[in-house]
Design an enzyme around this catalytic site. Structure first.
Site, PDB file in Angstrom:
ATOM      1  NE  ARG A   1      -3.547   2.303   2.413  1.00 36.02           N
ATOM      2  CZ  ARG A   1      -4.066   3.238   3.566  1.00 36.02           C
ATOM      3  NH1 ARG A   1      -3.866   2.681   4.814  1.00 36.02           N
ATOM      4  NH2 ARG A   1      -5.131   3.858   3.144  1.00 36.02           N
ATOM      5  CG  HIS A   2      -1.035   4.826  -0.911  1.00 33.68           C
ATOM      6  ND1 HIS A   2      -1.284   5.608   0.290  1.00 33.68           N
ATOM      7  CD2 HIS A   2      -2.332   4.522  -1.232  1.00 33.68           C
ATOM      8  CE1 HIS A   2      -2.572   5.743   0.490  1.00 33.68           C
ATOM      9  NE2 HIS A   2      -3.195   4.946  -0.427  1.00 33.68           N
TER      10      HIS A   2
ATOM     11  CG  HIS B   1      -4.959   2.082  -3.859  1.00 32.44           C
ATOM     12  ND1 HIS B   1      -4.938   3.475  -3.851  1.00 32.44           N
ATOM     13  CD2 HIS B   1      -4.824   2.047  -5.311  1.00 32.44           C
ATOM     14  CE1 HIS B   1      -4.699   4.224  -4.967  1.00 32.44           C
ATOM     15  NE2 HIS B   1      -4.608   3.342  -5.626  1.00 32.44           N
TER      16      HIS B   1
END
Length: 379
Positions: free
Chosen positions: A125-126, A306
């Site tokens: 995930r970012h 995400h």
């Protein structure tokens, strides 16, 4: 010689050595001739300091007690290559029998190891974004009356990348916070420490994911070698988008002009036009592996997306069905910034398995805004 301290000794004079129980002291016997009886001169393994110390405070220790492990290597098991058949000739060298095939195999152990390196997929995930910290109205907090960007808090980025359309499009495509940039680079440095080599990097078209991939590659010292492939198919489940419309992402050209290392020749397998607002859960979880055929790709593939990407990419890869939509939402909510999963190929069995990621989880606490007036000056 290596001595081990039995007791603590606090120096009485400036030329004496401070030692704690358990310390190792290196002593050169050739330098003890001018030392008073009952004393030795040595160097502390712990501090590197040198001085006199009472000999009866120490005992002889094995030199191997002070050995330090700097690095370890795992070699492929080569025993199957060393099986001698009746037809294979043996030669006698220095009184020992050697098999010629064995010698050749030993020479090739390292190359065999490289040839059998397993492929891996690291899905992440970012990093932390400005809207996570400052809320959905973050953009209104950092724009002047004439629409220019300024930095109201040190966790805001120093600048925003240039884009041809309105800066207001960043509202639905927010950048990383400064902490998010630091987090991403830290993960890259940790991967470098574990000697992970990323061969390809794929990213969701969102700015936060592209920035995360960029700073991870910087930490890996690969930002000049590995370019980021922007894949629209990695975008978030559109039903969760507050705007109910697909954000206006920065174009590949704009990203490249903003100094992001983008593979401008890459054409996504899922075009932006395929992203429709409020897509169904079934449409979203359709396996994304169609474009990750991995043909001819070796090493580790980095995928930055995400929270939902961790499940939607890895579960089909290891042969698990998609979760129920309600369970899926509950799992995704618990995935923190830079949460990651790692899948490794078992080539002999033609399948993939989930294993521990090469680096540990990054955990940190909240840090609220502080105004020195409140409670310090004002009641």
């Amino acid at each position: 010689q290596t001595l081990k301290a039995l007791f603590q000794y606090k120096p009485q004079n400036i030329d004496e050595l401070m030692i704690n129980a358990g310390d190792f002291i290196y002593v050169d016997p050739t330098q003890q001739s001018d030392v008073s009886k009952g004393w030795v001169i040595g160097t502390s393994h712990r501090t590197g300091c040198r001085g006199f110390l009472p000999e009866n405070y120490t005992e002889r220790a094995n030199e191997s007690d002070t050995w330090v492990k700097h690095r370890e290597y795992v070699f492929v098991t080569a025993s199957r290559f060393f099986t001698q058949t009746e037809k294979e000739p043996s030669v006698k060298l220095n009184g020992e029998v050697h098999n010629s095939t064995m010698s050749k195999s030993i020479t090739n152990v390292l190359s065999l190891q490289n040839a059998t390196l397993r492929r891996g997929v690291l899905v992440m995930r970012h990093g932390e974004t400005v809207d996570q910290v400052f809320g959905k109205s973050w953009l209104q907090q950092c724009l002047t009356a004439d629409g220019k960007y300024y930095r109201p808090d040190l966790n805001f980025p120093s600048t925003l990348p240039k884009r041809k359309d309105s800066v207001k499009h960043f509202e639905y495509d927010p950048p990383l916070s400064c902490c998010g940039i630091f987090q991403s680079r830290l993960i890259g440095e940790a991967l470098l420490d574990q000697e992970v080599t990323v061969s390809y990097a794929y990213s969701s078209p969102t700015l936060r994911c592209i920035q995360t991939a960029q700073y991870i590659l910087q930490g890996l010292k690969l930002d000049q070698k590995v370019k980021i492939r922007v894949e629209p198919g990695l975008f978030e489940w559109t039903k969760w988008e507050a705007s109910r419309v697909i954000p206006n992402f920065m174009t590949v050209t704009e990203l490249a002009n903003a100094s992001y290392k983008i593979d401008t020749s890459y054409r996504g397998n899922f075009p932006l036009s395929s992203l429709v607002p409020s897509e169904t859960y079934e449409e979203y979880v359709t396996p994304l592996l169609l474009f990750f055929a991995f043909s001819g790709i070796s090493g580790v593939i980095l995928i930055v997306g995400h929270g939902s990407s961790l499940a939607s990419v890895t579960r089909p890869l290891i042969g698990l069905p998609a979760r129920d939509s309600s369970d899926f939402a509950q799992v995704v909510r618990k995935i923190p910034s830079l949460g990651m999963c790692f899948c490794e190929e078992i080539k002999e069995e033609n399948k993939w398995q989930m294993v521990n990621p090469p680096v540990k989880t990054l955990t940190h606490g909240a840090n609220a805004a502080f105004n020195w007036k409140n409670g310090i000056v004002e009641d």
